[in-house]
Design a protein around this motif. Structure first.
Motif, short mmCIF file in Angstrom:
data_model
loop_
_atom_site.label_atom_id
_atom_site.label_comp_id
_atom_site.label_asym_id
_atom_site.label_seq_id
_atom_site.Cartn_x
_atom_site.Cartn_y
_atom_site.Cartn_z
N ASP A 102 0.86 -1.18 0.00
CA ASP A 102 0.00 0.00 0.00
C ASP A 102 0.89 1.22 0.00
O ASP A 102 1.91 1.26 0.69
N GLU A 103 0.55 2.17 -0.80
CA GLU A 103 1.35 3.39 -0.82
C GLU A 103 0.44 4.57 -0.51
O GLU A 103 -0.64 4.70 -1.09
N GLU A 104 0.90 5.40 0.40
CA GLU A 104 0.11 6.57 0.78
C GLU A 104 1.03 7.76 0.89
O GLU A 104 2.25 7.64 1.00
N ASP A 105 0.40 8.93 0.93
CA ASP A 105 1.16 10.13 1.27
C ASP A 105 1.36 10.12 2.77
O ASP A 105 0.63 9.47 3.53
N PHE A 106 2.37 10.83 3.21
CA PHE A 106 2.81 10.74 4.60
C PHE A 106 2.78 12.10 5.26
O PHE A 106 3.25 13.09 4.69
N GLU A 107 2.23 12.13 6.49
CA GLU A 107 2.25 13.36 7.28
C GLU A 107 3.29 13.21 8.36
O GLU A 107 3.26 12.25 9.12
N TRP A 108 4.21 14.14 8.48
CA TRP A 108 5.26 14.05 9.50
C TRP A 108 4.66 14.03 10.90
O TRP A 108 3.75 14.74 11.21
N ILE A 137 6.08 13.84 1.69
CA ILE A 137 6.42 12.47 1.28
C ILE A 137 5.19 11.85 0.60
O ILE A 137 4.09 11.89 1.17
N VAL A 138 5.40 11.30 -0.58
CA VAL A 138 4.28 10.68 -1.29
C VAL A 138 4.64 9.27 -1.74
O VAL A 138 5.82 8.92 -1.84
N ASN A 139 3.62 8.48 -2.01
CA ASN A 139 3.81 7.10 -2.49
C ASN A 139 4.71 6.29 -1.57
O ASN A 139 5.62 5.58 -2.02
N ALA A 140 4.47 6.38 -0.29
CA ALA A 140 5.31 5.67 0.69
C ALA A 140 4.58 4.46 1.22
O ALA A 140 3.42 4.53 1.61
N ARG A 179 6.69 4.68 5.88
CA ARG A 179 6.02 5.66 6.74
C ARG A 179 6.42 5.42 8.20
O ARG A 179 6.71 6.37 8.95
#
Lengths: 281, 98
Positions: free
Chosen positions: A275-281, B72-75, B80
Motif C-alpha cells: 500500500d502506498e500513501e502520502d505521509f504526514e510528518w 512524502i508521497v507514495n510511501a 512511513r
C-alpha cells in the motif's frame, strides 16, 4: 562450534599467521544452520589472515555431511560437491558469501522472493524482515575491514519456522560497544548494543538503530527469537509472556566478529499487499 | 517539484544513497519553497538511508523545515513507519529543538 573457534584462535596466537588448519568431518554427527555459517566464515577468515586451510572429503555420507553437501558447503570450499547426487533442498537457501555492495540487491531479488514463495506470502509481508537484514549488513560494512558477510536460510515447514543466520568477521559487538562503555563484559555489551538509541558513533550515520529494530520485528512482532554470538558473549532474546527477555552466557568459547541467528515463526506472518500513501510528518 | 527516489538511486538501503537524496533535496529547496519526495518503486528504507537524508536535513535546517517544506508521497507502510519513528526518536533532533 565456538569451542572449535577458541582452539583455532589459540593456534593462531601460538603459531602466528601462516599456520595450517585442517578440518576433519569424519566424526561430524550433527550440524545446524548457525554451524554451517560459522564454519564458512571461519574458513574464509583464516584464508584472509594468511592461514592454509584444508578440508577432508568425508567418506561416510552421514546426515550431517549430506546436509553440508546439499547446502553447497563443500562446493564452496573444495570447488565441487562430495557426492554426485547432492542437490540443494527446496527448503534451503545455500550459504552465500556476500559483499556489502551486493547484499541489498540480493535481498530484494533472491532471498525475499524465495522466502515469500516458500511461505506462500507476498514480498510486502516480509518487508520488515528485509529491512532488518539490510540494517545488519549495513552494520557489517561500518564495523569490519573485511566487508563480507555470510548468510544461510533454512525453512522447517513442519515446525512452522525459518532460521536465518548471518555472520561477519568484524571486530565484534563487544569491542565496538566498549569504545563508549569500556567496563562491560561481552554478553553485557551485546545487550547494550540492542537498546534503542544506543550508538557507538562509529560514523555519523550510525545512530544505533539496527539491533533493536531486529528484536522488535522478530521477537516482539513475530514472536520468534534471536541469538547473538560475539566474542565470548552469547545472548538469546525471546518473549516471556508479553515481555521480551534475554538470557546470556559468557566464556564458553569464542566467536570472532558477530553471528546472528534469527528464528522466525511462519505462523504469525500476516500476508499483506503493498500500500502506498502520502505521509504526514 | 517532485523528487523520485528511484530515479536517483537503485534503492533506499545505504547511507551513501541517503546522501544522494539529501543533496537533491537541498538543491531543489534552494529554488522552491516546498517539494515532494516520491518513493514510487521503493518498498523499504533503512535507518542508515533515513539518517543520511531526512534526519541530516532536519539537523542542518531544523525539524520545522523538514515538516513544512518536504512532503512524502507514495510511501509504503514500512517507509512511513521508519520515517515517523526516526524523527520521533532522534535524540539529536530533540536536543536541537530544546
Amino acid at each position: 562450534m565456538s569451542r572449535v573457534v577458541a582452539d583455532i584462535t589459540t593456534l593462531i596466537r601460538n603459531h602466528g599467521i601462516g599456520c595450517e588448519v585442517h578440518f576433519d568431518f569424519s566424526n561430524l554427527g550433527f550440524i545446524r544452520p548457525a554451524g554451517i555459517v560459522f564454519l564458512t566464515n571461519m574458513i574464509h577468515w583464516l584464508e584472509a589472515e594468511g592461514c592454509r586451510v584444508s578440508l577432508n572429503k568425508p567418506q561416510v555420507r552421514t546426515q550431517a555431511c549430506a546436509y553440508l553437501d546439499d547446502s553447497k558447503f563443500f562446493e564452496e570450499h573444495l570447488g565441487v560437491p562430495i557426492w554426485e547426487d547432492s542437490r540443494v533442498r527446496s527448503t534451503t537457501l545455500p550459504v552465500q558469501l556476500i559483499r556489502h555492495e551486493r547484499i541489498h540487491q540480493w535481498l530484494r531479488g533472491d532471498l525475499i522472493p524465495w522466502l515469500a514463495g516458500s511461505l506462500n506470502v507476498s514480498s510486502a509481508a516480509l518487508s520488515d524482515l528485509q529491512v532488518c537484514i539490510s540494517e545488519l549488513f549495513n552494520n557489517i560494512k561500518e564495523h569490519t575491514r573485511h566487508d563480507i558477510g555470510s548468510i544461510f536460510v533454512q525453512h522447517y515447514p513442519n515446525e512452522k519456522r525459518v532460521i536465518i543466520v548471518l555472520a561477519d568477521f568484524g571486530v565484534g559487538i563487544p569491542e565496538t560497544v566498549r569504545r563508549v562503555e569500556p567496563s562491560l563484559e561481552d554478553a553485557e555489551a551485546i545487550i547494550k548494543a540492542t537498546q534503542e538509541g544506543f550508538s557507538s558513533h562509529s560514523i555519523a550515520t550510525n545512530q544505533g538503530y539496527g539491533l533493536d529494530i531486529l528484536l522488535k520485528t522478530v521477537v516482539e512482532r513475530n514472536q520468534g527469537w534471536v541469538t547473538i554470538y560475539s566474542r565470548q558473549g552469547i545472548v538469546r532474546f525471546a518473549m516471556n509472556g508479553t515481555k521480551m527477555e534475554h538470557s546470556s552466557k559468557s566464556g564458553v568459547g569464542f566467536c570472532p566478529g558477530t553471528t546472528v541467528e534469527i528464528n522466525l515463526r511462519t505462523d504469525t506472518i500476516v500476508d499483506t499487499q503493498e500500500d502506498e500513501e502520502d505521509f504526514e510528518w | 517539484m517532485v523528487i523520485t527516489v528511484i530515479a536517483l538511486t537503485s534503492g533506499a538501503d545505504t547511507a551513501s544513497q541517503g546522501a544522494v537524496l539529501f543533496d537533491a533535496i537541498t538543491a531543489a529547496l534552494s529554488d522552491a519553497p516546498t517539494i515532494s519526495v516520491s518513493f514510487d518503486g521503493i518498498a523499504t528504507v533503512t535507518s542508515s538511508f533515513t539518517n543520511a537524508s531526512f534526519l541530516r536535513f532536519a539537523q542542518e535546517n531544523g525539524l520545522g523545515a523538514l515538516k513544512t517544506r518536504i512532503r512524502i508521497v507514495n510511501a509504503s507502510s514500512q517507509i512511513r513507519e521508519m520515517l515517523r519513528n526516526r524523527v520521533a526518536n532522534s535524540k539529536s533532533l530533540m536536543l536541537a529543538a530544546a
